[in-house]
Design an enzyme around this catalytic site. Structure first.
Site, short mmCIF file in Angstrom:
data_model
loop_
_atom_site.label_atom_id
_atom_site.label_comp_id
_atom_site.label_asym_id
_atom_site.label_seq_id
_atom_site.Cartn_x
_atom_site.Cartn_y
_atom_site.Cartn_z
CG ASP A 101 -1.96 0.85 1.40
OD1 ASP A 101 -2.48 1.26 0.16
OD2 ASP A 101 -2.27 1.40 2.38
CG ASP A 158 -7.59 -8.07 8.63
OD1 ASP A 158 -6.63 -7.69 7.91
OD2 ASP A 158 -7.99 -7.44 9.61
NE ARG A 164 -6.28 -12.07 9.21
CZ ARG A 164 -5.52 -10.95 9.11
NH1 ARG A 164 -4.99 -10.63 7.98
NH2 ARG A 164 -5.42 -10.19 10.07
P1 IMP Z 1 1.91 -0.50 4.02
O1 IMP Z 1 2.87 -0.37 4.88
O2 IMP Z 1 1.16 0.98 3.74
O3 IMP Z 1 2.38 -0.80 2.55
O4 IMP Z 1 0.75 -1.36 4.55
C1 IMP Z 1 0.67 -2.68 4.06
C2 IMP Z 1 -0.32 -3.41 5.15
O5 IMP Z 1 -1.45 -2.53 5.21
C3 IMP Z 1 -0.65 -4.82 4.33
O6 IMP Z 1 0.26 -5.76 4.76
C4 IMP Z 1 -2.15 -4.94 4.94
O7 IMP Z 1 -2.19 -5.61 6.14
C5 IMP Z 1 -2.81 -3.57 5.10
N1 IMP Z 1 -3.43 -3.24 4.08
C6 IMP Z 1 -3.35 -2.19 3.19
N2 IMP Z 1 -4.19 -2.35 2.30
C7 IMP Z 1 -5.20 -3.02 2.71
C8 IMP Z 1 -6.55 -3.33 1.96
O8 IMP Z 1 -6.94 -2.85 1.04
N3 IMP Z 1 -7.28 -4.52 2.61
C9 IMP Z 1 -6.58 -5.05 3.83
N4 IMP Z 1 -5.23 -4.58 4.31
C10 IMP Z 1 -4.68 -3.62 3.75
#
Ligand code: IMP
Ligand code: MG
Length: 176
Positions: A101, A158, A164
């Site tokens: 993300d 989730d 999940r």
């Molecule tokens: P980042 O550090 O912002 O890249 O976040 C990654 C983490 O956020 C992922 O491993 C997920 O656990 C959570 N996450 C981000 N987007 C989603 C989504 O659309 N659905 C569920 N979990 C998400």
């Protein structure tokens, strides 16, 4: 309010794509052993499906991290809930994530895991939301699907710890 899940990527399409990515990884690592690091909990379904399809020797380890911060936004400060069991020295590591993300979780993980002396580290993700990227330097080596900026569930992902177990990727919709 009732929640409904709209299918974004079907079970058949997810499985087909995982097979393709597994073939690519198997080709890239020909003659070597791959050390998969599953990022819990979200990465667990994808890791299993990927590992089953790899034709090179595989070892597995698990890590659980949580980002400090409220709701669906991650803050960039990552706490290790469960560290790896095995050292990484001399290994060909592939980090397996459910979704990238902002990229903050992976950026932090890469920083700490690179210090443990692996031969190399590559990133493999089931889903990528490039529009949301904050850490632009995070390079993803294997991506199954690039998706728009929507909150998705299923295949390990989730919403408040639910969904999940869905065998497909869906979007949560609120019906009043
Ligand atoms: P980042 O550090 O912002 O890249 O976040 C990654 C983490 O956020 C992922 O491993 C997920 O656990 C959570 N996450 C981000 N987007 C989603 C989504 O659309 N659905 C569920 N979990 C998400
Ligand atoms: Mg996650």
């Amino acid at each position: 309010m009732e929640e409904k899940i709209r299918v974004l990527i079907s079970e058949e399409d997810v499985n087909k794509k995982i097979s393709e990515v597994a073939s690519q990884i198997s080709r890239d690592y020909e003659g070597r052993q791959v050390h998969l690091i599953c990022i819990l909990k979200g990465g667990v379904f994808f890791t299993c499906e990927l590992a089953k399809r790899l034709t090179v020797p595989v070892s597995l380890d698990f890590m659980s991290v949580s980002s400090y911060g409220a709701g669906t936004k991650s803050s960039g400060v990552v706490k290790i809930i469960k560290d790896l069991d095995e050292p990484l020295e001399g290994k060909h590591v592939v980090i397996v994530e459910d979704i990238i993300d902002s990229g903050r979780t992976l950026s932090y993980l890469l920083e700490i895991l690179e210090k443990r002396g692996p031969k190399d580290i590559r990133l493999c993700t089931l889903l990528d939301k490039p529009e949301r990227r904050v850490k632009k330097q995070v390079k993803v080596d294997y991506t199954c699907f690039t998706i728009p900026d929507e909150f998705v569930v299923g295949y390990g992902l989730d919403y408040d710890q639910r969904y999940r177990n869905l065998p497909y990727i869906g979007v949560v919709e609120q019906n009043s």
